[in-house]
Motif scaffolding. Structure first.
Motif, PDB file in Angstrom:
ATOM      1  N   ASP A 239       0.829  -1.216   0.000  1.00 41.63           N
ATOM      2  CA  ASP A 239       0.000   0.000   0.000  1.00 41.63           C
ATOM      3  C   ASP A 239       0.859   1.258   0.000  1.00 41.63           C
ATOM      4  N   TRP A 240       1.916   1.267   0.816  1.00 43.95           N
ATOM      5  CA  TRP A 240       2.806   2.428   0.849  1.00 43.95           C
ATOM      6  C   TRP A 240       3.447   2.655  -0.512  1.00 43.95           C
ATOM      7  N   LEU A 241       3.910   1.571  -1.143  1.00 43.73           N
ATOM      8  CA  LEU A 241       4.562   1.698  -2.446  1.00 43.73           C
ATOM      9  C   LEU A 241       3.580   2.169  -3.510  1.00 43.73           C
ATOM     10  N   ALA A 242       2.320   1.841  -3.341  1.00 37.16           N
ATOM     11  CA  ALA A 242       1.295   2.299  -4.280  1.00 37.16           C
ATOM     12  C   ALA A 242       1.162   3.819  -4.255  1.00 37.16           C
ATOM     13  N   GLY A 243       1.623   4.446  -3.182  1.00 41.60           N
ATOM     14  CA  GLY A 243       1.602   5.897  -3.092  1.00 41.60           C
ATOM     15  C   GLY A 243       2.468   6.561  -4.145  1.00 41.60           C
ATOM     16  N   LEU A 244       3.390   5.822  -4.714  1.00 44.20           N
ATOM     17  CA  LEU A 244       4.241   6.342  -5.788  1.00 44.20           C
ATOM     18  C   LEU A 244       3.605   6.173  -7.161  1.00 44.20           C
ATOM     19  N   GLY A 245       2.600   5.345  -7.253  1.00 41.34           N
ATOM     20  CA  GLY A 245       1.957   5.079  -8.538  1.00 41.34           C
ATOM     21  C   GLY A 245       1.771   3.587  -8.730  1.00 41.34           C
ATOM     22  N   GLN A 246       1.190   3.258  -9.838  1.00 40.24           N
ATOM     23  CA  GLN A 246       0.862   1.864 -10.155  1.00 40.24           C
ATOM     24  C   GLN A 246       2.117   1.012 -10.285  1.00 40.24           C
ATOM     25  N   ARG A 247       2.103  -0.146  -9.627  1.00 45.27           N
ATOM     26  CA  ARG A 247       3.177  -1.127  -9.776  1.00 45.27           C
ATOM     27  C   ARG A 247       2.637  -2.277 -10.605  1.00 45.27           C
ATOM     28  N   PRO A 248       3.464  -2.874 -11.455  1.00 43.36           N
ATOM     29  CA  PRO A 248       2.995  -4.058 -12.190  1.00 43.36           C
ATOM     30  C   PRO A 248       2.609  -5.166 -11.207  1.00 43.36           C
ATOM     31  N   PRO A 249       1.511  -5.847 -11.459  1.00 41.52           N
ATOM     32  CA  PRO A 249       1.077  -6.923 -10.561  1.00 41.52           C
ATOM     33  C   PRO A 249       2.183  -7.964 -10.392  1.00 41.52           C
ATOM     34  N   GLY A 250       2.357  -8.422  -9.166  1.00 38.59           N
ATOM     35  CA  GLY A 250       3.336  -9.463  -8.894  1.00 38.59           C
ATOM     36  C   GLY A 250       4.773  -8.985  -8.791  1.00 38.59           C
ATOM     37  N   THR A 251       4.991  -7.681  -8.867  1.00 36.99           N
ATOM     38  CA  THR A 251       6.351  -7.150  -8.762  1.00 36.99           C
ATOM     39  C   THR A 251       6.840  -7.300  -7.333  1.00 36.99           C
ATOM     40  N   GLU A 252       7.942  -7.997  -7.172  1.00 37.88           N
ATOM     41  CA  GLU A 252       8.500  -8.247  -5.841  1.00 37.88           C
ATOM     42  C   GLU A 252       9.664  -7.305  -5.539  1.00 37.88           C
ATOM     43  N   ARG A 253      10.462  -6.987  -6.532  1.00 34.71           N
ATOM     44  CA  ARG A 253      11.648  -6.157  -6.309  1.00 34.71           C
ATOM     45  C   ARG A 253      11.270  -4.722  -5.966  1.00 34.71           C
ATOM     46  N   ILE A 254      12.086  -4.099  -5.147  1.00 30.51           N
ATOM     47  CA  ILE A 254      11.911  -2.698  -4.770  1.00 30.51           C
ATOM     48  C   ILE A 254      13.033  -1.911  -5.433  1.00 30.51           C
ATOM     49  N   ASP A 255      12.677  -0.936  -6.265  1.00 36.51           N
ATOM     50  CA  ASP A 255      13.708  -0.135  -6.919  1.00 36.51           C
ATOM     51  C   ASP A 255      14.150   1.003  -5.996  1.00 36.51           C
ATOM     52  N   SER A 256      15.125   1.777  -6.438  1.00 36.66           N
ATOM     53  CA  SER A 256      15.708   2.801  -5.564  1.00 36.66           C
ATOM     54  C   SER A 256      14.708   3.888  -5.189  1.00 36.66           C
TER      55      SER A 256
END
Length: 75
Positions: free
Chosen positions: A14-31
């Motif tokens: 949910d927090w990462l969604a605050g940056l915008g849409q993530r591809p479904p199933g994305t596990e890696r966290i970018d910088s």
């Protein structure tokens, strides 16, 4: 002071969604996502994460594990 449990997988997503849409199933966290996640942790828990902890937070599951280790001693 109310203690908060460390965030779980769903909360981190949910927090990462605050940056915008993530591809479904994305596990890696970018910088950019890591910077955002660290900001969220600092704002919610008032704690700075050491560099060695940040280096381990490369995936969502790794972030959950690191935060579970670090946060209980700071809340």
């Amino acid at each position: 002071m109310t203690t908060q449990p460390p965030p779980g997988r769903a909360e981190i997503i949910d927090w990462l969604a605050g940056l915008g849409q993530r591809p479904p199933g994305t596990e890696r966290i970018d910088s950019m996502e890591l910077a955002w996640l660290v900001h969220q942790v600092e704002q919610r828990y008032g704690v700075e994460l050491p560099d060695e902890q940040l280096e381990r937070m490369t995936t969502i599951d790794a972030a959950v594990a690191v935060l579970a280790e670090v946060l209980p001693s700071h809340v």
